[in-house]
Design an enzyme around this catalytic site. Structure first.
Site, PDB file in Angstrom:
ATOM      1  N   ARG A  23      47.311  33.081  37.283  1.00 55.15           N
ATOM      2  CA  ARG A  23      47.847  32.537  38.417  1.00 55.15           C
ATOM      3  C   ARG A  23      47.450  33.250  39.417  1.00 55.15           C
ATOM      4  O   ARG A  23      47.275  32.872  40.752  1.00 55.15           O
ATOM      5  CB  ARG A  23      49.399  32.592  38.244  1.00 55.15           C
ATOM      6  CG  ARG A  23      50.091  31.850  37.155  1.00 55.15           C
ATOM      7  CD  ARG A  23      51.699  32.020  37.029  1.00 55.15           C
ATOM      8  NE  ARG A  23      52.119  30.885  36.296  1.00 55.15           N
ATOM      9  CZ  ARG A  23      53.068  31.173  35.700  1.00 55.15           C
ATOM     10  NH1 ARG A  23      53.927  32.150  35.742  1.00 55.15           N
ATOM     11  NH2 ARG A  23      53.517  30.137  34.897  1.00 55.15           N
ATOM     12  N   ASN A  77      51.319  26.453  39.955  1.00 55.72           N
ATOM     13  CA  ASN A  77      50.762  27.691  39.190  1.00 55.72           C
ATOM     14  C   ASN A  77      50.024  27.639  37.965  1.00 55.72           C
ATOM     15  O   ASN A  77      49.972  28.794  37.322  1.00 55.72           O
ATOM     16  CB  ASN A  77      52.143  28.553  39.199  1.00 55.72           C
ATOM     17  CG  ASN A  77      53.099  28.073  37.948  1.00 55.72           C
ATOM     18  OD1 ASN A  77      52.667  27.451  37.360  1.00 55.72           O
ATOM     19  ND2 ASN A  77      54.211  28.686  38.310  1.00 55.72           N
ATOM     20  N   HIS A  92      51.900  27.348  32.073  1.00 54.00           N
ATOM     21  CA  HIS A  92      53.569  27.584  31.971  1.00 54.00           C
ATOM     22  C   HIS A  92      53.588  28.813  30.718  1.00 54.00           C
ATOM     23  O   HIS A  92      52.939  28.712  29.754  1.00 54.00           O
ATOM     24  CB  HIS A  92      53.937  26.149  31.554  1.00 54.00           C
ATOM     25  CG  HIS A  92      55.704  26.598  31.150  1.00 54.00           C
ATOM     26  ND1 HIS A  92      56.617  26.763  32.187  1.00 54.00           N
ATOM     27  CD2 HIS A  92      56.325  26.733  29.838  1.00 54.00           C
ATOM     28  CE1 HIS A  92      57.703  27.137  31.528  1.00 54.00           C
ATOM     29  NE2 HIS A  92      57.388  27.217  30.156  1.00 54.00           N
TER      30      HIS A  92
END
Length: 69
Positions: free
Chosen positions: A20, A30, A33
């Site tokens: 990120r 972003n 996950h």
């Protein structure tokens, strides 16, 4: 270690060298996950995959690495 590699949810707070931190542009985008717990991961995997789509993967070295000695 996986969450360190992913970086903070907010890319502006994610460290350099994290996914990120290097590639994301906003909290909503972003890039990747990462669940925050085993329980969350179990629930989230169930949202996206059918049981028959989950592979029970075991590396060749698993027994060696996980041995009780």
């Amino acid at each position: 270690m996986g969450r360190v590699m992913v970086g903070a949810t907010n890319p502006l707070a994610a460290g350099p060298g994290s996914i990120r931190g290097d590639y994301a542009v906003s909290i909503g985008r972003n890039i990747v996950h990462a669940s925050d717990s085993f329980e969350s991961a179990t629930k989230e995997i169930g949202l996206w995959f059918k049981p028959e789509e989950i592979a029970n993967y075991k590396t060749a070295a698993w027994d060696w690495i996980m041995a009780d000695n």
